[in-house]
Design a protein around this motif. Structure first.
Motif, PDB file in Angstrom:
ATOM      1  N   VAL A 536       0.854  -1.184   0.000  1.00 27.66           N
ATOM      2  CA  VAL A 536       0.000   0.000   0.000  1.00 27.66           C
ATOM      3  C   VAL A 536       0.892   1.236   0.000  1.00 27.66           C
ATOM      4  CG1 VAL A 536      -1.777   1.277   1.231  1.00 27.66           C
ATOM      5  CG2 VAL A 536      -1.833  -1.221   1.189  1.00 27.66           C
ATOM      6  N   SER A 537       0.672   2.131  -0.963  1.00 25.24           N
ATOM      7  CA  SER A 537       1.471   3.348  -1.056  1.00 25.24           C
ATOM      8  C   SER A 537       0.907   4.495  -0.234  1.00 25.24           C
ATOM      9  CB  SER A 537       1.584   3.795  -2.521  1.00 25.24           C
ATOM     10  OG  SER A 537       2.199   2.786  -3.300  1.00 25.24           O
ATOM     11  N   ALA A 538      -0.396   4.554  -0.064  1.00 21.59           N
ATOM     12  CA  ALA A 538      -1.024   5.619   0.719  1.00 21.59           C
ATOM     13  C   ALA A 538      -2.425   5.182   1.097  1.00 21.59           C
ATOM     14  CB  ALA A 538      -1.067   6.931  -0.065  1.00 21.59           C
ATOM     15  N   VAL A 539      -2.927   5.779   2.173  1.00 21.11           N
ATOM     16  CA  VAL A 539      -4.280   5.543   2.652  1.00 21.11           C
ATOM     17  C   VAL A 539      -5.005   6.878   2.701  1.00 21.11           C
ATOM     18  CG1 VAL A 539      -5.722   4.720   4.552  1.00 21.11           C
ATOM     19  CG2 VAL A 539      -3.603   3.512   3.987  1.00 21.11           C
ATOM     20  N   VAL A 540      -6.227   6.912   2.128  1.00 18.81           N
ATOM     21  CA  VAL A 540      -7.035   8.126   2.101  1.00 18.81           C
ATOM     22  C   VAL A 540      -8.324   7.853   2.870  1.00 18.81           C
ATOM     23  CG1 VAL A 540      -8.209   9.834   0.677  1.00 18.81           C
ATOM     24  CG2 VAL A 540      -6.078   8.797  -0.126  1.00 18.81           C
ATOM     25  N   LEU A 541      -8.577   8.643   3.896  1.00 21.16           N
ATOM     26  CA  LEU A 541      -9.797   8.534   4.692  1.00 21.16           C
ATOM     27  C   LEU A 541     -10.790   9.583   4.209  1.00 21.16           C
ATOM     28  CD1 LEU A 541      -8.392   8.022   8.304  1.00 21.16           C
ATOM     29  CD2 LEU A 541      -9.151   6.295   6.671  1.00 21.16           C
ATOM     30  N   SER A 542     -11.993   9.153   3.912  1.00 22.57           N
ATOM     31  CA  SER A 542     -13.024  10.045   3.363  1.00 22.57           C
ATOM     32  C   SER A 542     -14.081  10.305   4.423  1.00 22.57           C
ATOM     33  CB  SER A 542     -13.658   9.407   2.122  1.00 22.57           C
ATOM     34  OG  SER A 542     -14.743  10.166   1.668  1.00 22.57           O
ATOM     35  N   TYR A 543     -14.278  11.595   4.763  1.00 23.26           N
ATOM     36  CA  TYR A 543     -15.275  12.029   5.741  1.00 23.26           C
ATOM     37  C   TYR A 543     -16.118  13.141   5.132  1.00 23.26           C
ATOM     38  CZ  TYR A 543     -13.215   9.575   9.771  1.00 23.26           C
ATOM     39  OH  TYR A 543     -12.770   8.626  10.648  1.00 23.26           O
ATOM     40  N   LEU A 544     -17.428  12.964   5.135  1.00 24.71           N
ATOM     41  CA  LEU A 544     -18.329  14.050   4.760  1.00 24.71           C
ATOM     42  C   LEU A 544     -18.722  14.905   5.953  1.00 24.71           C
ATOM     43  CD1 LEU A 544     -20.645  12.137   2.277  1.00 24.71           C
ATOM     44  CD2 LEU A 544     -19.140  14.039   1.700  1.00 24.71           C
ATOM     45  N   ASN A 545     -18.467  14.414   7.154  1.00 24.97           N
ATOM     46  CA  ASN A 545     -18.730  15.161   8.381  1.00 24.97           C
ATOM     47  C   ASN A 545     -17.405  15.685   8.918  1.00 24.97           C
ATOM     48  OD1 ASN A 545     -19.656  16.226  10.748  1.00 24.97           O
ATOM     49  ND2 ASN A 545     -20.171  14.271  11.715  1.00 24.97           N
ATOM     50  N   PRO A 546     -17.113  16.971   8.762  1.00 26.25           N
ATOM     51  CA  PRO A 546     -15.793  17.480   9.182  1.00 26.25           C
ATOM     52  C   PRO A 546     -15.602  17.523  10.689  1.00 26.25           C
ATOM     53  CG  PRO A 546     -17.200  19.291   8.477  1.00 26.25           C
ATOM     54  CD  PRO A 546     -17.965  18.031   8.194  1.00 26.25           C
ATOM     55  N   SER A 547     -16.648  17.330  11.455  1.00 25.71           N
ATOM     56  CA  SER A 547     -16.511  17.384  12.915  1.00 25.71           C
ATOM     57  C   SER A 547     -16.270  16.021  13.543  1.00 25.71           C
ATOM     58  CB  SER A 547     -17.782  18.007  13.526  1.00 25.71           C
ATOM     59  OG  SER A 547     -18.924  17.209  13.219  1.00 25.71           O
ATOM     60  N   ALA A 548     -16.159  14.982  12.738  1.00 25.08           N
ATOM     61  CA  ALA A 548     -15.933  13.630  13.275  1.00 25.08           C
ATOM     62  C   ALA A 548     -14.445  13.383  13.492  1.00 25.08           C
ATOM     63  CB  ALA A 548     -16.539  12.600  12.338  1.00 25.08           C
ATOM     64  N   LEU A 549     -13.784  14.285  14.219  1.00 25.18           N
ATOM     65  CA  LEU A 549     -12.332  14.172  14.395  1.00 25.18           C
ATOM     66  C   LEU A 549     -11.959  13.103  15.410  1.00 25.18           C
ATOM     67  CD1 LEU A 549     -11.281  17.942  14.276  1.00 25.18           C
ATOM     68  CD2 LEU A 549     -11.301  16.248  12.445  1.00 25.18           C
ATOM     69  N   SER A 550     -12.798  12.893  16.399  1.00 20.23           N
ATOM     70  CA  SER A 550     -12.480  11.849  17.377  1.00 20.23           C
ATOM     71  C   SER A 550     -12.511  10.466  16.725  1.00 20.23           C
ATOM     72  CB  SER A 550     -13.466  11.911  18.542  1.00 20.23           C
ATOM     73  OG  SER A 550     -14.805  11.725  18.071  1.00 20.23           O
ATOM     74  N   HIS A 551     -13.494  10.252  15.858  1.00 20.68           N
ATOM     75  CA  HIS A 551     -13.542   8.985  15.112  1.00 20.68           C
ATOM     76  C   HIS A 551     -12.335   8.873  14.199  1.00 20.68           C
ATOM     77  CE1 HIS A 551     -14.822   6.161  11.943  1.00 20.68           C
ATOM     78  NE2 HIS A 551     -15.559   5.581  12.901  1.00 20.68           N
ATOM     79  N   ALA A 552     -11.966   9.974  13.554  1.00 21.73           N
ATOM     80  CA  ALA A 552     -10.798   9.947  12.665  1.00 21.73           C
ATOM     81  C   ALA A 552      -9.517   9.665  13.443  1.00 21.73           C
ATOM     82  CB  ALA A 552     -10.695  11.277  11.915  1.00 21.73           C
ATOM     83  N   ARG A 553      -9.400  10.178  14.660  1.00 22.15           N
ATOM     84  CA  ARG A 553      -8.195   9.947  15.457  1.00 22.15           C
ATOM     85  C   ARG A 553      -8.047   8.460  15.785  1.00 22.15           C
ATOM     86  NH1 ARG A 553      -9.231  13.311  18.992  1.00 22.15           N
ATOM     87  NH2 ARG A 553     -10.268  11.975  20.518  1.00 22.15           N
TER      88      ARG A 553
END
Length: 623
Positions: A536-553
């Motif tokens: 895998v060269s890179a991983v891209v996480l897609s979020y339509l909700n910009p406030s879901a930072l805790s889930h992203a962390r």
């Protein structure tokens, strides 16, 4: 003392008028019903006023030009009004002379009419046994006789039975005779001249009102502003200017369109040999002011006359072809070129307005339908309580493209959804369509999901429809080779995020990358072990909700443990504003390597991380 008084006045707060509370829906409907009833019941008074206002719109610029020449207000108004009504009178004289000439020549066309009617009758009777016309006539006659027998009525021509005849020598009852006297002269004059005097009286009222409106137009404007709301002069002035500009532009363009329609009709009728072409050209010019019915009425008379003039069928066919050709040219070339957005009305609104105003005011209402509806649309644009008028009657789109696409995806209508996307894509390619249409559509769905307005079935319909739409739009793109760098595009929380990840994957594949779209279930704690940790060269996480930072962390920490620290992670917050501090804040909160808020930004970040550079390096030895 004067200084103390001035100081106290300055310290006193200036009272600000309070805004009126918004009217309820019931109040608005009641007011509309009262206005419609007033328009219908007061038509005898309101129709001359409306005609005078329309003439004032037309003549006010001319009067202003004459006033700039220092002619004076009263002489300018009188000169313009006299000139206009003299033109109307001259037009009436020309039309009257043409009609008189036509009436004198009508007896000479009588033989052609009889010959054609006989020809049609003979053809109708020769077809079948007895002919269609004869069979229909006999059927109606039999039906009438049957109805008379059922009801017991006896035709006037039937012979009375012998029992009903009086016996010879029997005394006959006297027949009463009633002598009626004719009415007096005043009654006869009122019965005969009454209907003819009504239009003359209306024209006189319009003339007087037009003169006074032109003389007192500034005073009338100030009074209208005071009635409309002197507390909001900016909005009132803008509404009045907008209405006046639109109505004036519409009338001017209508005059140009009518002249460009009537002139070819007159010349064409003269060339093909229809009598009185001047009359028909003038009538075509004037009658076209009446929407829908005017052109049909203008075409009916010369076509019927050509039927009477020519002994054959060549002239009527040429006349019909002329009207059809000029009408098509005027509707499809001249009107779109001249009108543009002159009125601000939709085509359906023009039809509805014609029906509505004709029902209220008759033929005059049909003539005034478009200018009056333009004023209603302007009123709805500037008055919040009447905004529904602009939505119903205006020509501006009421839904943005992303809302229309979202609605079509919810309705599971892939055909119209594809049409909306292709129209957007034709203007700027996939990048423009994705940034200006597809991502905003998914953002609308995500917002409805957060507000609990989108059920799981609707969310699934939008996500699946978007993926199918992307596959249809990019079906011609070749797949990437197996030895090219692999980018995992992960839909972080739901299938809407997965659809946004699929959009980014479609943009990366033409650049030589392998982009695999991964649903959120495959990166959960129990399922992430099934993913291959290498290659895998890179991983891209897609979020339509910009406030879901805790889930992203939490997700970034899990991915780092699985793929290792050498695999860069790009966090895409599609609904975040690019100029805000969202990227820096998201990086500090989630420990992602890069943050992007748009499709072009995501591609740029991958280039800076060296993923696309690796593709170019692999292509160089092959070249």
């Amino acid at each position: 003392m004067a200084e103390d008084t001035a100081r106290r006045l300055q310290a006193r707060p200036i009272p600000v008028p309070k805004a009126a509370p918004p009217a309820s829906t019931q109040t608005t409907l009641l007011v509309i019903a009262l206005v419609v009833a007033t328009l219908y019941l007061g038509s005898d008074i309101l129709v001359p006023i409306a005609l005078a206002v329309l003439l004032t719109f037309v003549l006010a610029p001319i009067v202003s030009r004459l006033e700039r020449l220092r002619l004076g207000r009263v002489p300018s108004v009188l000169a313009v009004v006299v000139l206009v009504f003299a033109g109307i009178a001259g037009f009436g004289m020309v039309v009257g002379g043409q009609i008189a000439d036509l009436a004198n020549n009508l007896p000479s066309y009588q033989k052609n009419v009889h010959d054609k009617l006989d020809s049609l009758r003979s053809r109708a009777t020769s077809a079948g046994s007895g002919g269609v016309v004869q069979q229909a006539t006999e059927a109606f006659r039999d039906l009438k006789q049957g109805l008379e027998q059922v009801t017991g009525d006896t035709p006037p021509t039937a012979t009375a039975p012998a029992s009903a005849l009086p016996a010879p020598g029997a005394a006959r009852e006297p027949v009463p005779v009633r002598i009626e006297q004719d009415g007096d002269a005043l009654t006869i004059i009122s019965d005969v001249l009454g209907p003819a005097m009504a239009p003359v009286a209306t024209a006189g009222m319009v003339l007087v009102l037009t003169i006074f409106m032109l003389l007192q137009r500034e005073d009338l404007r100030d009074r209208l502003i005071r009635l409309a709301g002197s507390g909001d002069l900016s909005r009132t002035t803008e509404a009045m200017n907008d209405a006046g500009e639109r109505v004036s532009r519409y009338l001017l363009m209508q005059c140009v369109v009518n002249v460009t329609y009537g002139l070819p009709i007159g010349v064409g009728l003269w060339l093909i040999g229809v009598p009185n072409p001047l009359l028909w050209g003038l009538l075509s010019t004037v009658l076209r002011f009446i929407p829908f019915l005017g052109p049909a009425i203008a075409a009916a008379f010369p076509i019927l006359l050509s039927f009477a003039v020519d002994g054959g069928w060549t002239l009527p066919l040429l006349c019909i072809a002329l009207f059809v050709a000029v009408e098509l040219f005027s509707n499809n070339v001249v009107e779109p070129w001249l009108y543009g957005s002159a009125t601000g009305l939709s085509s359906l609104a023009i039809i509805v307005a014609a029906v509505f105003w004709t029902t209220l005011w008759g033929p005059v209402g049909l003539l005034l339908a478009t200018p009056l509806t333009v004023c209603l649309v302007v009123l709805g644009r500037h008055v919040p309580q009447l905004h529904f008028l602009e939505v119903m009657l205006g020509d501006r789109p009421v839904l943005p493209d992303e809302a229309k696409l979202y609605q079509r995806l919810l309705a599971r209508d892939p055909i119209e959804a594809m049409e909306i996307a292709e129209e957007k894509m034709s203007k700027g390619g996939l990048v423009e369509a994705g940034h200006g249409l597809l991502i905003p559509t998914l953002s609308l769905a995500e917002q409805d999901r957060q507000r609990n307005r989108l059920n799981p079935e609707g969310r699934q319909a939008v996500a699946e429809g978007m993926v199918a739409l992307l596959d249809e739009m990019m079906e011609s793109s070749p797949p990437a080779a197996e030895d090219t760098p692999l980018v995992l595009c992960i839909g972080a929380r739901n299938d809407l995020d997965e659809a946004a990840a699929a959009l980014l994957g479609h943009m990366l594949r033409p650049r030589g990358l392998r982009a695999d779209v991964i649903p959120c279930e495959k990166v959960s704690v129990r399922s992430i072990a099934a993913l291959a940790p290498t290659g895998v060269s890179a991983v891209v996480l897609s979020y339509l909700n910009p406030s879901a930072l805790s889930h992203a962390r939490r997700l970034v920490r899990r991915l780092r443990l699985h793929f290792g620290p050498n695999v860069p992670i790009l966090l895409c917050l599609w609904s975040a504003h690019p100029e805000a501090d969202a990227p820096e804040h998201a990086i500090s909160q989630t420990s992602a390597d890069r943050v992007a808020t748009s499709l072009t930004g995501a591609v740029t970040q991958l280039e800076e991380m060296g993923v696309l550079a690796a593709v170019e390096a692999e292509k160089a030895p092959q070249a």
